[in-house]
Design a protein around this motif. Structure first.
Motif, PDB file in Angstrom:
ATOM      1  N   LYS A 142      73.423 -93.968  79.920  1.00 29.84           N
ATOM      2  CA  LYS A 142      72.585 -92.848  79.494  1.00 29.84           C
ATOM      3  C   LYS A 142      73.389 -91.827  78.695  1.00 29.84           C
ATOM      4  CE  LYS A 142      69.377 -93.361  83.368  1.00 29.84           C
ATOM      5  NZ  LYS A 142      68.820 -92.746  84.602  1.00 29.84           N
ATOM      6  N   ARG A 181      76.698 -98.627  65.568  1.00 28.71           N
ATOM      7  CA  ARG A 181      75.274 -98.272  65.524  1.00 28.71           C
ATOM      8  C   ARG A 181      74.718 -98.062  66.933  1.00 28.71           C
ATOM      9  NH1 ARG A 181      75.361-102.095  61.203  1.00 28.71           N
ATOM     10  NH2 ARG A 181      74.736-103.786  62.612  1.00 28.71           N
ATOM     11  N   ALA A 228      73.330 -94.465  68.286  1.00 31.63           N
ATOM     12  CA  ALA A 228      71.956 -94.370  68.792  1.00 31.63           C
ATOM     13  C   ALA A 228      71.941 -93.772  70.195  1.00 31.63           C
ATOM     14  CB  ALA A 228      71.306 -95.752  68.793  1.00 31.63           C
ATOM     15  N   LYS A 286      72.447 -90.065  70.295  1.00 26.09           N
ATOM     16  CA  LYS A 286      71.272 -89.315  69.854  1.00 26.09           C
ATOM     17  C   LYS A 286      70.112 -89.423  70.850  1.00 26.09           C
ATOM     18  CE  LYS A 286      72.422 -89.972  64.980  1.00 26.09           C
ATOM     19  NZ  LYS A 286      72.031 -90.637  63.691  1.00 26.09           N
ATOM     20  N   GLY A 287      70.354 -90.135  71.940  1.00 26.58           N
ATOM     21  CA  GLY A 287      69.306 -90.291  72.945  1.00 26.58           C
ATOM     22  C   GLY A 287      68.307 -91.375  72.607  1.00 26.58           C
ATOM     23  N   LEU A 288      68.623 -92.216  71.619  1.00 26.75           N
ATOM     24  CA  LEU A 288      67.748 -93.315  71.221  1.00 26.75           C
ATOM     25  C   LEU A 288      68.154 -94.600  71.934  1.00 26.75           C
ATOM     26  CD1 LEU A 288      67.732 -92.614  67.366  1.00 26.75           C
ATOM     27  CD2 LEU A 288      66.045 -91.855  69.065  1.00 26.75           C
ATOM     28  N   THR A 289      67.237 -95.545  71.970  1.00 27.26           N
ATOM     29  CA  THR A 289      67.546 -96.849  72.562  1.00 27.26           C
ATOM     30  C   THR A 289      68.278 -97.703  71.535  1.00 27.26           C
ATOM     31  OG1 THR A 289      65.553 -96.752  73.932  1.00 27.26           O
ATOM     32  CG2 THR A 289      66.594 -98.924  73.625  1.00 27.26           C
ATOM     33  N   PRO A 290      69.502 -98.168  71.854  1.00 28.37           N
ATOM     34  CA  PRO A 290      70.241 -99.001  70.905  1.00 28.37           C
ATOM     35  C   PRO A 290      69.492-100.289  70.593  1.00 28.37           C
ATOM     36  CG  PRO A 290      71.683 -98.212  72.643  1.00 28.37           C
ATOM     37  CD  PRO A 290      70.286 -97.869  73.068  1.00 28.37           C
ATOM     38  N   ASN A 291      69.662-100.781  69.384  1.00 22.34           N
ATOM     39  CA  ASN A 291      69.030-102.028  68.968  1.00 22.34           C
ATOM     40  C   ASN A 291      69.722-103.200  69.664  1.00 22.34           C
ATOM     41  OD1 ASN A 291      67.878-104.213  67.724  1.00 22.34           O
ATOM     42  ND2 ASN A 291      68.317-103.545  65.633  1.00 22.34           N
TER      43      ASN A 291
END
Length: 467
Positions: free
Chosen positions: A144, A272, A276, A279-284
């Motif tokens: 997280k 990447r 991600a 930035k609090g995004l879900t990594p690809n």
């Protein structure tokens, strides 16, 4: 005068880059203490560029130093120490890189994925080493919160490839006529040989990268395509370069694929994912999967690469008439052994892979064994005096206390044939290089040893090497 100006300019640039790199390192530590991650990341990027500049400038410095020594008695001494130093670095970085590959693939294979594993984890592992206990966890995607101090495994790969390419240039480009080009294979110029070398590495990466992107979803088709790919390049190099040059280029190709996997696929994908997560995004997950596949692919290249790194000491392999087939057999056999070990770490038993791989390697040893001379060829006892005369006429230009050869200013590998005792002590080595693989005398038989002389040495050995 021009040489002096170049040297002074180089010293100024070198010192400036070292000072700037030191300053950047100091600023990075300051901003780390202030938890200013944006500044740290920006400065680390700049620092990486200056490290790259430092490597390039150092190589330029060696080139300038060579200009001062070219044509002097110290020229060959410079190349000998360059060879030693760069080879030492290459092996050191290679051990670090291959060691991490072995460790992380083992870690992946040995993870506990079922017992008391939290939802966000792909697995964990308890380990003991060096008197300490370790607990490791692998996340399915990313934690997280990305930790401030995140270690990246990439410089081992980069410096292994850089030092390897430098070693390729020192040994095979600067001495192309001696080590890379064999007129009996293909009579080409030095510039042509070097161009083929560099272009083949680039083309090899492009083909391999496309195969990974388009065929990796089907393991069987990808394995067949990779096998054909390896067979083609082993055969191609054998049609262009000397036996030793062909082997080292095949190893250079595998090393280039491994390093390019890290540089173009694994590290960018991981960056990447990290960005991600920050930035609090879900990594690809595709980035992680692609990096995993390339990393696992690299793991299968490790044993063939290690063999090729030491192959120049074993002329029965690269000096064989069908040396490219020998190379492919050893490559596939060693990759098969790595597959068996990987499967074993996963707790799976692969019954047929290990026996077939070992059988393949043993068959290479059998096929490359020397044939005994026919009885009628050795009717008379060959005296040691005749053998010593042959050695003195054909071999001591290099293998003596004071070589007269244009390339070798010290005896290769410290082997000398000045005395009868020295010749007798190295009789097995002489037999292997002169009779079996016929890659001596050095530089495409520069002293003109005849087949009759080789047959005489063959008979002498098979008669028990009488003194």
């Amino acid at each position: 005068m021009i040489k002096i100006i170049l040297l002074i300019a180089w010293l100024i640039i070198f010192i400036a880059i070292v000072v700037v790199t030191y300053k950047l390192r100091h600023l990075i530590n300051v901003y780390k203490a202030e938890n200013n991650e944006e500044k740290v990341e920006s400065l680390q990027t700049s620092q990486n560029w200056f490290y790259a500049f430092l490597v390039v400038v150092s190589l330029c410095g060696i080139g300038i130093f060579y200009l001062f020594l070219k044509g002097t008695i110290w020229e060959s001494h410079l190349f000998e120490w360059l060879n030693l130093t760069v080879r030492w670095l290459h092996i050191t970085f290679g051990i670090a890189w291959i060691g991490t590959s072995f460790y992380f693939v083992f870690l992946e294979n040995a993870l506990n994925r079922t017992i008391n594993v939290r939802d966000e984890l792909a697995g964990n592992l308890w380990a003991v080493h060096g008197g300490g206990f370790y607990y490791l966890e692998k996340y399915k995607l990313a934690p997280k919160k990305i930790p401030k101090d995140l270690h990246w495994f990439k410089y081992e790969a980069y410096f292994t490839w850089l030092s390897g390419f430098c070693l390729l240039a020192i040994v095979y480009y600067f001495n192309a006529k001696s080590f890379l080009i064999d007129p009996e294979v293909l009579d080409i110029s030095v510039a042509t040989a070097i161009s083929i070398s560099v272009i083949s590495l680039v083309v090899g990466w492009i083909l391999y990268d496309q195969m990974c992107k388009k065929l990796i979803s089907n393991k069987l088709i990808f394995t067949i395509a990779m096998t054909v790919f390896l067979i083609f390049f082993a055969w191609f190099y054998a049609q262009v370069f000397s036996g030793r040059g062909a082997y080292i280029h095949f190893g250079s190709l595998l090393g280039t694929l491994m390093a390019a996997n890290v540089f173009f696929i694994i590290i960018p994908g991981q960056k990447r994912m990290v960005n991600a997560a920050k930035k609090g995004l879900t990594p690809n997950p595709e980035d992680g999967q692609a990096a995993f596949i390339r990393s696992y692919s690299n793991n299968y290249f490790t044993l063939p690469v290690i063999f090729i790194m030491v192959s120049n000491h074993f002329p029965s392999t690269f000096g064989n008439t069908y040396q490219w087939i020998v190379l492919i057999a050893i490559t596939l056999g060693s990759a098969g052994i790595k597959h068996y070990l990987n499967a074993r770490e996963k707790g799976r038993l692969s019954v047929w892979v290990m026996p077939i791989s070992v059988l393949l390697l043993l068959s290479v040893a059998f096929v490359t064994a020397p044939a005994k001379p026919k009885y009628e060829d050795c009717k008379e006892i060959v005296s040691f005096t005749k053998i010593q005369t042959i050695i003195n006429n054909r071999c001591t230009t290099c293998h003596s206390s004071n070589p007269t050869d244009a390339v070798w200013k010290v005896p290769p590998n410290g082997v000398k044939y000045d005395t009868a005792e020295q010749i007798y002590n190295f009789k097995d080595n002489i037999f292997q290089r002169v009779v079996v693989v016929k890659n001596m005398p050095f530089n495409n038989n520069q002293t003109g040893m005849t087949q009759e002389e080789r047959d005489m040495i063959n008979c002498w050995i098979n008669q028990g090497a009488p003194k």
